[in-house]
Design an enzyme around this catalytic site. Structure first.
Site, PDB file in Angstrom:
ATOM      1  N   ASP A  20     -10.790  -8.085 -17.972  1.00 40.95           N
ATOM      2  CA  ASP A  20     -11.002  -9.296 -18.761  1.00 40.95           C
ATOM      3  C   ASP A  20      -9.649  -9.777 -19.295  1.00 40.95           C
ATOM      4  O   ASP A  20      -9.006  -9.087 -20.089  1.00 40.95           O
ATOM      5  CB  ASP A  20     -11.971  -8.980 -19.909  1.00 40.95           C
ATOM      6  CG  ASP A  20     -12.231 -10.163 -20.819  1.00 40.95           C
ATOM      7  OD1 ASP A  20     -11.632 -11.242 -20.614  1.00 40.95           O
ATOM      8  OD2 ASP A  20     -13.034 -10.011 -21.761  1.00 40.95           O
TER       9      ASP A  20
ATOM     10  N   HIS B 134       0.815  -1.221   0.000  1.00 42.35           N
ATOM     11  CA  HIS B 134       0.000   0.000   0.000  1.00 42.35           C
ATOM     12  C   HIS B 134       0.849   1.272   0.000  1.00 42.35           C
ATOM     13  O   HIS B 134       0.359   2.357  -0.326  1.00 42.35           O
ATOM     14  CB  HIS B 134      -0.930  -0.010   1.208  1.00 42.35           C
ATOM     15  CG  HIS B 134      -2.231   0.690   0.989  1.00 42.35           C
ATOM     16  ND1 HIS B 134      -2.399   1.691   0.043  1.00 42.35           N
ATOM     17  CD2 HIS B 134      -3.436   0.555   1.603  1.00 42.35           C
ATOM     18  CE1 HIS B 134      -3.648   2.127   0.090  1.00 42.35           C
ATOM     19  NE2 HIS B 134      -4.298   1.460   1.013  1.00 42.35           N
TER      20      HIS B 134
END
Length: 448
Positions: A387, A172
């Protein structure tokens, strides 16, 4: 559901075309404030690809995994810091440490695993998010400052009986949620065939005008504490359809006679009010809601949307239970709107400069308070456009980390304009929410 995870292989994936020179990226207060917390863990659940005729009825998971490794390597050419490590400079003169990103090409971690006997339905159908989901993510228990020796990016591809789960863990300190999905979307784009990505990341860091860097962090400030857990918690996923969210927004604005309350503000206000109502707290007790504010559009000159790093500041709205429940949805949403509007260019600059003078990374104890709610992620991230070449994902799930009572993860829903809400709370609170007619009027539970 058997739930037996077997780890088949672990590989180090490096950029396909590594550059000879090592680059160093300095870290801002926005980055460094997260040193003591855990990585971003988000993953996507896909149906297993349908075999093609050219494969004689066989689409092996090995072929898919090899393809994902290759496309990840090519993607790291564009996101080269993710193949690096955190570097440090220890300053003996004042007992401080400077952290930076060392773009040394050490590589990202890639794990191939299998969940024996687990189906897509086993993940989606239960009332609570199954505990096995946390096993679909690497770097469990690793804090961001461990990036000195641990990978900054780790991927785990887990084969299910009829599906594939692709889980990513991103340090992070290196990036926020917007950066995370920028990488994830770009990886899937490369996987589909192109040799370039649509949106290139910008790694140039933004500091306050009077900030001296690299920033020196006192050793005394680097004190890691464990998350405080008062009771066992579970996770449940709710969905709010586009028309339901529009109804909440219209209701909130009508109550206040304005048109400035956003859809997300209305939805979060509704969630907050309903959750607190189920807890039956005294009217004079305080409750707070913590939101992460994206500062990219609040700096001048304006930071680019493709800025890859952390550009978040935490905003907090605190109210008495009596006010929260008694003043109506519009009042709460409007107070949230006003709080968010205070995060201006001046506020951003003041934070960067003041934090650099007195560095104090956020610890778990500062984000675990009684009746406090934390919102993570955003419905603006392109989740269902990820995708890899075999179709859209059927669900998004998050991994371990701050799984505390009151943690809420918001994400884009599968249907256009819808929002998924992952709520982490006690089983008693979650059951009460399911029985709350006002709350369920605006959402549906994913298992229903």
């Amino acid at each position: 559901m058997e739930g037996i995870i077997s780890f088949i292989s672990t590989t180090t994936v490096r950029p396909a075309s590594p550059e000879e020179s090592t680059r160093r990226i300095e870290l801002t207060p926005w980055d460094l404030q997260l040193l003591l917390l855990g990585s971003i863990k988000k993953g996507l659940l896909f149906l297993k690809p349908t075999p093609g005729p050219e494969e004689n009825g066989l689409q092996t998971i090995t072929a898919i995994v090899d393809h994902l490794k290759t496309s990840l390597s090519r993607t790291l050419d564009f996101f080269y810091p993710l193949a690096g490590r955190l570097g440090t400079t220890v300053n003996e003169d004042d007992d401080t440490t400077c952290f930076f990103i060392d773009c040394n090409g050490a590589g990202a971690q890639f794990i191939h695993a299998a969940a024996g006997g687990v189906t897509v339905a086993d993940i989606l159908d239960p009332v609570y998010v199954p505990k096995i989901v946390s096993s679909f993510f690497p770097l469990d228990g690793v804090q961001n400052y461990h990036g000195v020796t641990q990978p900054l990016l780790a991927v785990q591809v887990t084969e299910l009986v009829d599906g594939i789960f692709v889980g990513c863990s991103l340090n992070h300190v290196v990036g926020d949620g917007k950066s995370f999905w920028h990488f994830f979307n770009s990886w899937s784009e490369i996987s589909r065939g192109p040799n370039k990505i649509s949106v290139s990341p910008v790694f140039k860091r933004w500091f306050g005008d009077d900030t001296d860097y690299p920033i020196r962090i006192p050793r005394s400030a680097m004190v890691f504490d464990r998350p405080i857990t008062s009771s066992p918690v579970q996770e449940m996923v709710f969905r709010s359809a586009k028309e339901k969210i529009a109804g909440l927004k219209a209701r909130a604005n009508a109550e206040m006679g304005i048109d400035r309350i956003s859809s997300l503000q209305a939805l979060l206000a509704h969630l907050w009010r309903c959750t607190i109502r189920t807890r039956r707290l005294p009217e004079d007790q305080e409750t707070s809601y913590h939101l992460c504010i994206d500062m990219r559009t609040r700096r001048r000159p304006q930071m680019p949307q493709q800025y890859f790093g952390v550009a978040l500041q935490r905003g907090t709205l605190t109210m008495k239970v009596g006010e929260l429940l008694g003043m109506g949805l519009g009042h709460v949403a409007w107070q949230m709107n006003k709080m968010i509007s205070t995060f201006t260019e001046v506020e951003a600059t003041n934070f960067l400069e003041s934090w650099a003078k007195d560095p104090k990374p956020i610890s778990y104890s500062t984000v675990t308070m009684s009746n406090a709610f934390i919102m993570a992620s955003s419905p603006r991230f392109n989740v269902y456009g990820t995708d890899f070449g075999w179709g859209r994902p059927v669900a998004v799930r998050s991994g371990g980390g701050i799984k505390l009572d009151g943690k809420t993860t918001i994400s884009q829903g599968a249907e256009e304009g819808s929002i998924d809400i992952e709520v982490c709370s006690s089983p008693e609170t979650l059951q009460a929410m399911l029985e709350d007619a006002d709350f369920m009027e605006a959402v549906t539970a994913s298992f229903i």
